[in-house]
Scaffold this active site. Sequence first.
Site, PDB file in Angstrom:
ATOM      1  N   SER A  95     -35.052   8.038 -30.826  1.00  0.00           N
ATOM      2  CA  SER A  95     -35.157   9.453 -30.470  1.00  0.00           C
ATOM      3  C   SER A  95     -33.923  10.222 -30.918  1.00  0.00           C
ATOM      4  O   SER A  95     -34.018  11.382 -31.339  1.00  0.00           O
ATOM      5  CB  SER A  95     -35.337   9.594 -28.949  1.00  0.00           C
ATOM      6  OG  SER A  95     -36.521   8.952 -28.518  1.00  0.00           O
ATOM      7  N   PRO A 147     -41.378   4.191 -30.739  1.00  0.00           N
ATOM      8  CA  PRO A 147     -40.065   4.299 -30.111  1.00  0.00           C
ATOM      9  C   PRO A 147     -39.550   5.732 -29.925  1.00  0.00           C
ATOM     10  O   PRO A 147     -39.063   6.087 -28.845  1.00  0.00           O
ATOM     11  CB  PRO A 147     -39.155   3.503 -31.055  1.00  0.00           C
ATOM     12  CG  PRO A 147     -40.055   2.485 -31.670  1.00  0.00           C
ATOM     13  CD  PRO A 147     -41.357   3.189 -31.856  1.00  0.00           C
ATOM     14  N   GLY A 172     -33.333   0.771 -28.494  1.00  0.00           N
ATOM     15  CA  GLY A 172     -34.709   0.980 -28.923  1.00  0.00           C
ATOM     16  C   GLY A 172     -35.088   2.450 -28.957  1.00  0.00           C
ATOM     17  O   GLY A 172     -34.821   3.167 -29.925  1.00  0.00           O
ATOM     18  N   CYS A 173     -35.722   2.899 -27.892  1.00  0.00           N
ATOM     19  CA  CYS A 173     -36.288   4.240 -27.891  1.00  0.00           C
ATOM     20  C   CYS A 173     -35.241   5.350 -27.820  1.00  0.00           C
ATOM     21  O   CYS A 173     -35.481   6.450 -28.310  1.00  0.00           O
ATOM     22  CB  CYS A 173     -37.294   4.368 -26.754  1.00  0.00           C
ATOM     23  SG  CYS A 173     -38.731   3.278 -26.981  1.00  0.00           S
ATOM     24  N   VAL A 174     -34.091   5.068 -27.199  1.00  0.00           N
ATOM     25  CA  VAL A 174     -33.034   6.086 -27.182  1.00  0.00           C
ATOM     26  C   VAL A 174     -32.487   6.291 -28.587  1.00  0.00           C
ATOM     27  O   VAL A 174     -32.355   7.418 -29.061  1.00  0.00           O
ATOM     28  CB  VAL A 174     -31.906   5.707 -26.203  1.00  0.00           C
ATOM     29  CG1 VAL A 174     -30.752   6.694 -26.311  1.00  0.00           C
ATOM     30  CG2 VAL A 174     -32.429   5.659 -24.770  1.00  0.00           C
TER      31      VAL A 174
END
Length: 226
Positions: A164, A130, A159-161
Site C-alpha cells: 500500500s 496486498p 506485506g500489505c502495508v
Amino acid sequence: MRRKRRGASALTDDLSENYAKAYGHKAGFGKRPALILIDFAHAYFDPDCDLYAGVDAALASALRVREAAHAAHVPVVLTEVTYQKGGRNGGRFFEKAMPLKAFVKGERTAAFADGLVPREDEIIVSKQYPSAFFGTSLASTLTAGGHDSVILTGLTTSGCVRASCVDAMSHGFTTIVVADACGDRHPAPHEANLFDMNAKYADVVSETEILAYLKTLSASRAEARA
C-alpha cells in the site's frame, strides 16, 4: 588507477550511514491527509490461526491514532481482505499464500479485530490483493476528496502495508507510515521493511510524531472555525 571495489561487508558495516548518503531526504507531512488502517483482522490475533502475529501493541497504537484523526476531522479508511468461498476471486495471491483461507467471507478470522468497530463516517475498502489501492476505488475516492497525503497503519508491515505504501506514493500521495501502529509476525521483516520504506517511498514516524501532527491540524481547523 582502477579503484578497488568495496566488498559487501564493508557496505553494510553502517547501513544507516550508507543509506543516508542517497536516501536521507524527508518528504514531510501533507495538508489534507487521510488515515488508513490496513487489514486489522481477527486472523492476526487468533493463536489458532496460521496468520497469528501477536501484534496487540500495533492495534492499540492504531486505535489511538484513529481517535486523534477523528478529533482532527481527518477521514479514516479501514481495509479488509475478503474472498468468495474457494478463493476464486483471489487469483494467484490466494493460490500462493495458503493462510489467505482465513479471509473467506463468513470466517471469524476475516472479521475486524476485537476493539476495531467501524464507524458510520469511516470508509471500508474491500480488497483481494496486498495493496489497499490495487483493484479498489481508494485512489479515486481520496483524489475526489482533495486529499494530498495518506497516513498508513496496519498489518503486516512486510506485506500489505508495504504494498500500500508503494502504491500510495505511485498514485501521487505524500505517504507517512506510523511504525508503532504497524506489525508483523517477526521483528526482522518488520524492521527491514520500515527501513526500506523510509529510505525510498515514505516518511516512517513514531506514534508520538503523528499524534503531534494531528493535534496541530485539529488546532488549526479550530482556529479557522472561530
